[in-house]
Design a protein around this motif. Structure first.
Motif, PDB file in Angstrom:
ATOM      1  N   ASN A 123      -7.557 -21.367 -42.624  1.00  0.00           N
ATOM      2  CA  ASN A 123      -6.805 -20.733 -43.705  1.00  0.00           C
ATOM      3  C   ASN A 123      -7.342 -21.227 -45.039  1.00  0.00           C
ATOM      4  O   ASN A 123      -7.437 -22.436 -45.265  1.00  0.00           O
ATOM      5  CB  ASN A 123      -5.315 -21.063 -43.581  1.00  0.00           C
ATOM      6  CG  ASN A 123      -4.632 -20.212 -42.524  1.00  0.00           C
ATOM      7  OD1 ASN A 123      -4.575 -18.991 -42.654  1.00  0.00           O
ATOM      8  ND2 ASN A 123      -4.126 -20.855 -41.475  1.00  0.00           N
ATOM      9  N   ILE A 124      -7.687 -20.273 -45.919  1.00  0.00           N
ATOM     10  CA  ILE A 124      -8.222 -20.610 -47.238  1.00  0.00           C
ATOM     11  C   ILE A 124      -7.338 -19.972 -48.295  1.00  0.00           C
ATOM     12  O   ILE A 124      -7.540 -18.818 -48.699  1.00  0.00           O
ATOM     13  CB  ILE A 124      -9.686 -20.140 -47.391  1.00  0.00           C
ATOM     14  CG1 ILE A 124     -10.567 -20.728 -46.284  1.00  0.00           C
ATOM     15  CG2 ILE A 124     -10.211 -20.516 -48.769  1.00  0.00           C
ATOM     16  CD1 ILE A 124     -12.024 -20.292 -46.360  1.00  0.00           C
ATOM     17  N   GLY A 143       4.346 -16.524 -47.744  1.00  0.00           N
ATOM     18  CA  GLY A 143       4.608 -17.946 -47.986  1.00  0.00           C
ATOM     19  C   GLY A 143       4.015 -18.871 -46.955  1.00  0.00           C
ATOM     20  O   GLY A 143       4.493 -20.002 -46.788  1.00  0.00           O
ATOM     21  N   THR A 144       2.971 -18.415 -46.267  1.00  0.00           N
ATOM     22  CA  THR A 144       2.359 -19.200 -45.190  1.00  0.00           C
ATOM     23  C   THR A 144       0.845 -19.235 -45.397  1.00  0.00           C
ATOM     24  O   THR A 144       0.324 -18.755 -46.392  1.00  0.00           O
ATOM     25  CB  THR A 144       2.680 -18.579 -43.821  1.00  0.00           C
ATOM     26  OG1 THR A 144       2.241 -17.201 -43.812  1.00  0.00           O
ATOM     27  CG2 THR A 144       4.174 -18.612 -43.545  1.00  0.00           C
ATOM     28  N   GLY A 145       0.144 -19.843 -44.433  1.00  0.00           N
ATOM     29  CA  GLY A 145      -1.310 -19.861 -44.470  1.00  0.00           C
ATOM     30  C   GLY A 145      -1.894 -20.995 -45.284  1.00  0.00           C
ATOM     31  O   GLY A 145      -2.887 -20.819 -46.003  1.00  0.00           O
ATOM     32  N   PHE A 146      -1.310 -22.177 -45.158  1.00  0.00           N
ATOM     33  CA  PHE A 146      -1.811 -23.323 -45.904  1.00  0.00           C
ATOM     34  C   PHE A 146      -3.016 -23.939 -45.196  1.00  0.00           C
ATOM     35  O   PHE A 146      -3.214 -23.755 -43.987  1.00  0.00           O
ATOM     36  CB  PHE A 146      -0.685 -24.326 -46.119  1.00  0.00           C
ATOM     37  CG  PHE A 146       0.433 -23.753 -46.948  1.00  0.00           C
ATOM     38  CD1 PHE A 146       0.279 -23.611 -48.315  1.00  0.00           C
ATOM     39  CD2 PHE A 146       1.600 -23.296 -46.355  1.00  0.00           C
ATOM     40  CE1 PHE A 146       1.286 -23.047 -49.092  1.00  0.00           C
ATOM     41  CE2 PHE A 146       2.617 -22.734 -47.119  1.00  0.00           C
ATOM     42  CZ  PHE A 146       2.450 -22.601 -48.493  1.00  0.00           C
ATOM     43  N   ALA A 147      -3.805 -24.677 -45.940  1.00  0.00           N
ATOM     44  CA  ALA A 147      -5.080 -25.170 -45.412  1.00  0.00           C
ATOM     45  C   ALA A 147      -4.902 -26.101 -44.220  1.00  0.00           C
ATOM     46  O   ALA A 147      -5.801 -26.211 -43.381  1.00  0.00           O
ATOM     47  CB  ALA A 147      -5.856 -25.877 -46.527  1.00  0.00           C
ATOM     48  N   ASN A 148      -3.740 -26.745 -44.131  1.00  0.00           N
ATOM     49  CA  ASN A 148      -3.521 -27.659 -43.002  1.00  0.00           C
ATOM     50  C   ASN A 148      -3.052 -26.934 -41.746  1.00  0.00           C
ATOM     51  O   ASN A 148      -2.820 -27.576 -40.718  1.00  0.00           O
ATOM     52  CB  ASN A 148      -2.535 -28.761 -43.384  1.00  0.00           C
ATOM     53  CG  ASN A 148      -1.145 -28.233 -43.715  1.00  0.00           C
ATOM     54  OD1 ASN A 148      -0.922 -27.025 -43.752  1.00  0.00           O
ATOM     55  ND2 ASN A 148      -0.214 -29.143 -43.977  1.00  0.00           N
ATOM     56  N   GLU A 149      -2.908 -25.633 -41.802  1.00  0.00           N
ATOM     57  CA  GLU A 149      -2.548 -24.840 -40.620  1.00  0.00           C
ATOM     58  C   GLU A 149      -3.842 -24.451 -39.905  1.00  0.00           C
ATOM     59  O   GLU A 149      -4.477 -23.455 -40.233  1.00  0.00           O
ATOM     60  CB  GLU A 149      -1.734 -23.616 -41.018  1.00  0.00           C
ATOM     61  CG  GLU A 149      -0.379 -23.968 -41.629  1.00  0.00           C
ATOM     62  CD  GLU A 149       0.469 -22.741 -41.884  1.00  0.00           C
ATOM     63  OE1 GLU A 149       1.135 -22.258 -40.954  1.00  0.00           O
ATOM     64  OE2 GLU A 149       0.460 -22.252 -43.031  1.00  0.00           O
ATOM     65  N   THR A 150      -4.243 -25.244 -38.942  1.00  0.00           N
ATOM     66  CA  THR A 150      -5.556 -25.078 -38.297  1.00  0.00           C
ATOM     67  C   THR A 150      -5.459 -24.783 -36.810  1.00  0.00           C
ATOM     68  O   THR A 150      -6.473 -24.824 -36.101  1.00  0.00           O
ATOM     69  CB  THR A 150      -6.398 -26.353 -38.496  1.00  0.00           C
ATOM     70  OG1 THR A 150      -5.737 -27.456 -37.851  1.00  0.00           O
ATOM     71  CG2 THR A 150      -6.607 -26.661 -39.972  1.00  0.00           C
ATOM     72  N   GLY A 151      -4.239 -24.449 -36.340  1.00  0.00           N
ATOM     73  CA  GLY A 151      -4.031 -24.215 -34.916  1.00  0.00           C
ATOM     74  C   GLY A 151      -3.281 -25.377 -34.294  1.00  0.00           C
ATOM     75  O   GLY A 151      -3.192 -26.463 -34.869  1.00  0.00           O
ATOM     76  N   GLY A 202      -2.240 -27.577 -30.473  1.00  0.00           N
ATOM     77  CA  GLY A 202      -2.644 -27.890 -29.106  1.00  0.00           C
ATOM     78  C   GLY A 202      -4.144 -27.749 -28.914  1.00  0.00           C
ATOM     79  O   GLY A 202      -4.944 -28.217 -29.738  1.00  0.00           O
ATOM     80  N   ALA A 203      -4.519 -27.065 -27.839  1.00  0.00           N
ATOM     81  CA  ALA A 203      -5.939 -26.867 -27.525  1.00  0.00           C
ATOM     82  C   ALA A 203      -6.645 -26.018 -28.563  1.00  0.00           C
ATOM     83  O   ALA A 203      -7.882 -26.010 -28.628  1.00  0.00           O
ATOM     84  CB  ALA A 203      -6.072 -26.225 -26.147  1.00  0.00           C
ATOM     85  N   ALA A 204      -5.872 -25.313 -29.401  1.00  0.00           N
ATOM     86  CA  ALA A 204      -6.469 -24.431 -30.410  1.00  0.00           C
ATOM     87  C   ALA A 204      -6.667 -25.119 -31.755  1.00  0.00           C
ATOM     88  O   ALA A 204      -7.133 -24.478 -32.704  1.00  0.00           O
ATOM     89  CB  ALA A 204      -5.600 -23.191 -30.582  1.00  0.00           C
ATOM     90  N   LYS A 205      -6.325 -26.385 -31.851  1.00  0.00           N
ATOM     91  CA  LYS A 205      -6.470 -27.064 -33.142  1.00  0.00           C
ATOM     92  C   LYS A 205      -7.926 -27.043 -33.573  1.00  0.00           C
ATOM     93  O   LYS A 205      -8.825 -27.363 -32.802  1.00  0.00           O
ATOM     94  CB  LYS A 205      -5.966 -28.503 -33.053  1.00  0.00           C
ATOM     95  CG  LYS A 205      -5.795 -29.159 -34.425  1.00  0.00           C
ATOM     96  CD  LYS A 205      -4.845 -30.331 -34.348  1.00  0.00           C
ATOM     97  CE  LYS A 205      -4.510 -30.887 -35.725  1.00  0.00           C
ATOM     98  NZ  LYS A 205      -3.760 -29.932 -36.540  1.00  0.00           N
ATOM     99  N   GLY A 206      -8.155 -26.596 -34.810  1.00  0.00           N
ATOM    100  CA  GLY A 206      -9.504 -26.496 -35.337  1.00  0.00           C
ATOM    101  C   GLY A 206     -10.144 -25.128 -35.150  1.00  0.00           C
ATOM    102  O   GLY A 206     -11.258 -24.906 -35.627  1.00  0.00           O
ATOM    103  N   THR A 207      -9.437 -24.209 -34.496  1.00  0.00           N
ATOM    104  CA  THR A 207      -9.986 -22.856 -34.303  1.00  0.00           C
ATOM    105  C   THR A 207      -9.427 -21.866 -35.316  1.00  0.00           C
ATOM    106  O   THR A 207      -9.710 -20.672 -35.237  1.00  0.00           O
ATOM    107  CB  THR A 207      -9.704 -22.325 -32.885  1.00  0.00           C
ATOM    108  OG1 THR A 207      -8.288 -22.169 -32.697  1.00  0.00           O
ATOM    109  CG2 THR A 207     -10.260 -23.269 -31.826  1.00  0.00           C
ATOM    110  N   LYS A 208      -8.643 -22.345 -36.277  1.00  0.00           N
ATOM    111  CA  LYS A 208      -8.043 -21.492 -37.302  1.00  0.00           C
ATOM    112  C   LYS A 208      -8.415 -22.035 -38.675  1.00  0.00           C
ATOM    113  O   LYS A 208      -8.314 -23.243 -38.922  1.00  0.00           O
ATOM    114  CB  LYS A 208      -6.522 -21.447 -37.150  1.00  0.00           C
ATOM    115  CG  LYS A 208      -6.020 -21.200 -35.711  1.00  0.00           C
ATOM    116  CD  LYS A 208      -6.341 -19.821 -35.192  1.00  0.00           C
ATOM    117  CE  LYS A 208      -5.780 -19.601 -33.802  1.00  0.00           C
ATOM    118  NZ  LYS A 208      -6.698 -20.009 -32.721  1.00  0.00           N
TER     119      LYS A 208
END
Length: 314
Positions: free
Chosen positions: A214-215, A196-204, A206-212
């Motif tokens: 999810n498709i 029930g996780t892994g939505f497209a807006n889950e991208t990391g 703090g400093a990791a935002k944009g390094t994840k």
């Protein structure tokens, strides 16, 4: 260095399973191995014997309390290691450590120059959390591998690509704030499938935002959908310039799996492996580890995993 692929096989790996009638049964390795033999992969690869891991290995990712709990329940063989998906059985601790140890042995052989590519079929247990089992996964060999790369070998920039039908939540949330883990996951939309996780807006965070990345894909997504989104994964990994690549090649994304709704063919697994091997050659001195992950239709997992190994060889 001669291009070699190491393939892990042995009864100690097959021991990781939950008995007759469970989707994750002990027969999964044999289903793969029979097809691997039919295709001659045993003589085209270096066969690696399973290797038990240690508590120090487990502690790279898991809490001491959780490790102790699994050991206790392994002795009794009673109860669940999570809220009801992952039952304990006698010897579950030892079976789980072999999954971890075999993956770390593959890493050791890659870093020693004995091979460039490794495939461990009974591995890729991507749901386990630092302090709990989840979704048939007792110890998270992927999390241990990532931590071992960083803490023992000084390899910081790691790309993790997951094409299992289920979101790799145990990896994602453990490293959600880690900017050096490049995370890309194609999976069935969490509105329709565990966890029930892994939505497209889950991208990391703090400093990791944009390094994840999810498709999530709709139930019934086929190879056309896979090839539509795959270039995003490839571009994402390339931009991260990894030093090491991990592929979780779960076969439950293939049409006909009993517990998911995806419609890929093994060609998707072959394509993902071929392209990631090319990126590994470009950025990582060829270094890539493939892990079998999920897959509960035995014909499907045999077909998908042999395609992964053949792509590594080619």
């Amino acid at each position: 260095m001669e291009m070699r692929v190491q393939l892990y096989h042995g009864e100690a790996l097959a021991a990781y399973g939950f008995g007759s009638g469970h989707p994750f049964g002990h027969d999964r390795q044999a289903a793969f191995w029979q097809e691997a033999l039919r295709q001659g992969l045993d003589w085209q690869t270096e066969i690696g014997a399973p290797v038990p891991g240690t508590e120090d290995d487990l502690a790279l990712f898991h809490t001491a309390d959780y490790i102790a709990r699994v050991r206790r329940q392994s002795q009794s063989g009673q109860g669940y290691l999570d809220s009801g998906d992952t039952p304990a059985f006698p010897g579950v601790f030892e079976a789980g450590t072999v999954v971890v140890g075999s993956v770390l042995d593959g890493l050791k052989n890659i870093l020693a120059g004995r091979c460039q590519r490794v495939f461990v079929p009974i591995a890729g247990l991507h749901h386990a959390r630092r302090d709990s089992a989840a979704g048939f996964c007792v110890f998270n060999d992927i999390g241990v591998l990532i931590e071992a790369l960083r803490r023992r070998h000084g390899i910081k920039r790691v790309a993790y690509v997951d094409i299992d039908a289920h979101h790799g939540d145990g990896v994602f949330y453990a490293f959600e704030d880690d900017p050096n883990l490049i995370f890309a996951d194609i999976h069935e939309d969490g509105r329709y499938l565990y966890p029930g996780t892994g939505f497209a807006n889950e991208t990391g965070t703090g400093a990791a935002k944009g390094t994840k990345l999810n498709i999530p894909l709709e139930p019934g997504a086929d190879d056309t959908a896979f090839h539509r989104v795959w270039p995003q994964v490839e571009e994402f990994v390339r931009a991260g310039r990894p030093e090491f690549i991990i592929l979780q090649a779960g076969a439950d994304s293939i049409a006909g799996d009993p517990i998911t709704h995806m419609q890929f063919t093994p060609g998707a697994h072959a394509h993902a492996t071929t392209r990631l091997c090319a990126l590994a050659d470009e950025f990582c001195q060829g270094r890539i580890i493939g892990l079998g992950g999920g897959g509960y239709n035995r014909f499907n997992l045999a077909a998908a995993w042999t395609r992964v190994v053949k792509a590594m060889l080619e």
